[in-house]
Enzyme design. Structure first.
Site, PDB file in Angstrom:
ATOM      1  N   TRP A   1       2.288   0.789   4.324  1.00  0.00           N
ATOM      2  CA  TRP A   1       3.439   1.440   4.974  1.00  0.00           C
ATOM      3  C   TRP A   1       4.586   0.463   5.169  1.00  0.00           C
ATOM      4  CZ3 TRP A   1       3.007   6.189   4.017  1.00  0.00           C
ATOM      5  CH2 TRP A   1       1.748   6.790   3.988  1.00  0.00           C
TER       6      TRP A   1
ATOM      7  N   ASP B   1       7.439   0.541  13.253  1.00  0.00           N
ATOM      8  CA  ASP B   1       6.752   1.775  12.870  1.00  0.00           C
ATOM      9  C   ASP B   1       5.461   1.800  13.686  1.00  0.00           C
ATOM     10  OD1 ASP B   1       5.267   3.784  11.725  1.00  0.00           O
ATOM     11  OD2 ASP B   1       5.345   2.989   9.681  1.00  0.00           O
TER      12      ASP B   1
ATOM     13  N   LYS C   1      -0.724  11.704  14.406  1.00  0.00           N
ATOM     14  CA  LYS C   1      -1.917  10.921  14.751  1.00  0.00           C
ATOM     15  C   LYS C   1      -2.156  10.969  16.261  1.00  0.00           C
ATOM     16  CE  LYS C   1      -0.450   8.293  10.831  1.00  0.00           C
ATOM     17  NZ  LYS C   1      -1.316   8.752   9.774  1.00  0.00           N
TER      18      LYS C   1
HETATM   19  C1  LIG Z   1       1.793   3.480   9.814  1.00  0.00           C
HETATM   20  C2  LIG Z   1       2.330   4.651   9.046  1.00  0.00           C
HETATM   21  N1  LIG Z   1       3.634   4.707   8.777  1.00  0.00           N
HETATM   22  C3  LIG Z   1       4.166   5.737   8.098  1.00  0.00           C
HETATM   23  C4  LIG Z   1       3.381   6.778   7.630  1.00  0.00           C
HETATM   24  C5  LIG Z   1       4.005   7.881   6.874  1.00  0.00           C
HETATM   25  O1  LIG Z   1       4.213   8.953   7.705  1.00  0.00           O
HETATM   26  P1  LIG Z   1       4.818  10.335   7.198  1.00  0.00           P
HETATM   27  O2  LIG Z   1       3.774  10.963   6.346  1.00  0.00           O
HETATM   28  O3  LIG Z   1       5.078  11.064   8.482  1.00  0.00           O
HETATM   29  O4  LIG Z   1       6.049  10.045   6.441  1.00  0.00           O
HETATM   30  C6  LIG Z   1       2.015   6.765   7.910  1.00  0.00           C
HETATM   31  C7  LIG Z   1       1.158   7.872   7.454  1.00  0.00           C
HETATM   32  O5  LIG Z   1      -0.037   7.854   7.534  1.00  0.00           O
HETATM   33  C8  LIG Z   1       1.475   5.669   8.626  1.00  0.00           C
HETATM   34  O6  LIG Z   1       0.168   5.608   8.893  1.00  0.00           O
END
Ligand SMILES: Cc1ncc(COP(=O)(O)O)c(C=O)c1O
Length: 361
Positions: free
Chosen positions: A103, A173, A197
């Protein structure tokens, strides 16, 4: 109550049963309005109250003052990867990023599309199995901000400290660990999380921005991509993900009822100790690949002696009502996601299952 399993999915993921019961009870007639909140106008007094309560609760639970704005927007956490440099990375400046896996790597890719990126730290060479220490971070004094991913959902690592930036805005994030433990949230100038989550259903992102950072938004972005648009209109510039916001409000109320962050932290600590305890008890059988000082409280990754045994573990777990134990497709193995709503009994059930599986196999 019929057919509820222990759900270890990494997101969308388990939600508190108590909250789902409230939703069920209010679905056809929200507080005597004769319609569900899903069918209400986002300009109605009913929804306005939900929206305001959700924002106020988020601040209360995370100990944030009036110098922070809470926004509820769409586009997933992934859209923030681009919106952050679009808003906060001016020409001639550098965005500093720590790369701790999938991520954060994606956030870095978007920053590179928009402007200049500086790698302030990385655990890539070690397969992202640890979180770089403060002493190993290289943060240029004139960077526009430092971006980190507090919990790495796929690899199973988590920051156990908040980086010092020497006064630069700190952006995080927190998609997979927001509201899961006590934390000085005021150390962050911005943080964001896809709700799916720890906060609710997918489709809504909580974005929290300090006013002093919001003031730095770059001019010239399309209206919807300028954070100031959403802040100025209380997240009601366009039709927001209303049902998701309603559920976030209910989840925040639920967190408050658990004793706030201190309450959920206490249970989360017991949950992760049960499972890491089993890994540490049988280190030759259950291999935790992550450095001990970087272990995630939310996503516990482990390997078994063979891939066949891992498949068997996941299948037999599912048959025993322990669902969603498969590791991410990019890394394989087993992943036990134990977000706030996963009850202590669920973690106990996994730990017992691990012990029994080892004996039998
Ligand atoms: C730490 C983290 N950041 C970003 C995301 C991406 O999120 P989204 O699917 O809402 O774009 C995730 C998805 O699992 C994640 O675990």
């Amino acid at each position: 109550m019929a057919n509820r399993v222990f759900n270890f999915n990494p997101g969308p993921s388990t939600l508190p049963l108590e909250v789902l019961e409230i939703v069920k009870g209010e679905l056809l007639d929200y507080l005597g309005s004769g319609m569900s909140i899903m069918e209400s106008s986002h300009r109605s007094p009913e929804f306005d109250e939900v929206n305001n309560q959700a924002m106020a609760l988020a601040k209360e639970i995370m100990g944030l003052g009036d110098d922070y704005k809470v926004l509820f927007i769409g586009g997933g956490a992934s859209s923030q990867f681009a919106l952050i440099p679009m808003n906060f990375l001016p020409e001639g400046k550098t965005g500093a990023y720590v790369d701790t896996g999938t991520w954060s790597t994606k956030a870095i890719k978007e920053a590179q599309i928009i402007g200049k990126m500086h790698l302030a730290g990385s655990s890539k060479d070690d397969g992202y199995m640890f979180i770089p220490k403060q002493a190993d971070l290289d943060i240029p004094g004139d960077a526009a901000y430092l971006h980190i991913t507090t919990n790495n959902t796929i690899k199973g690592t988590q920051y156990q400290y908040i980086p010092e930036t020497g006064g630069l805005p700190l952006i995080a994030d927190m998609s997979s660990d927001i509201c899961s433990r006590q934390f000085d949230y005021t150390k962050f100038d911005m943080f964001y999380a896809g709700a799916q989550k720890n906060l609710g259903p997918s489709g809504v992102v909580m974005v929290v921005i300090k006013d002093s950072l919001l003031e730095k938004c770059k001019d010239g972005n399309p209206t919807m991509f300028d954070y100031r648009t959403h802040a100025a209109k209380n997240s009601l510039f366009n039709t927001p993900p209303a049902f998701g916001i309603y559920m976030v409000k209910l989840i925040l109320e639920w967190i408050k009822k658990q004793g706030g962050l201190a309450g959920v932290e206490k249970i989360n600590q017991q949950k992760k100790d049960l499972i890491y305890g089993m890994i540490d008890k049988h280190p030759d059988y259950f291999k935790g690949p992550v450095a001990k000082d970087s272990r995630s409280w939310m996503n516990i990754t482990l390997r078994l002696p063979s891939e066949d045994l891992e498949k068997k573990f996941i299948a037999e777990g599912k048959a025993a009502g322990l669902v969603g134990l498969k590791g991410h497709r990019s890394v394989g193995g087993v992943r036990v996601s134990i977000y706030n709503a996963l009850p202590l009994e669920g973690a106990k059930a996994v730990a017992d299952f691990m012990e029994a599986f080892k004996k039998a196999n």
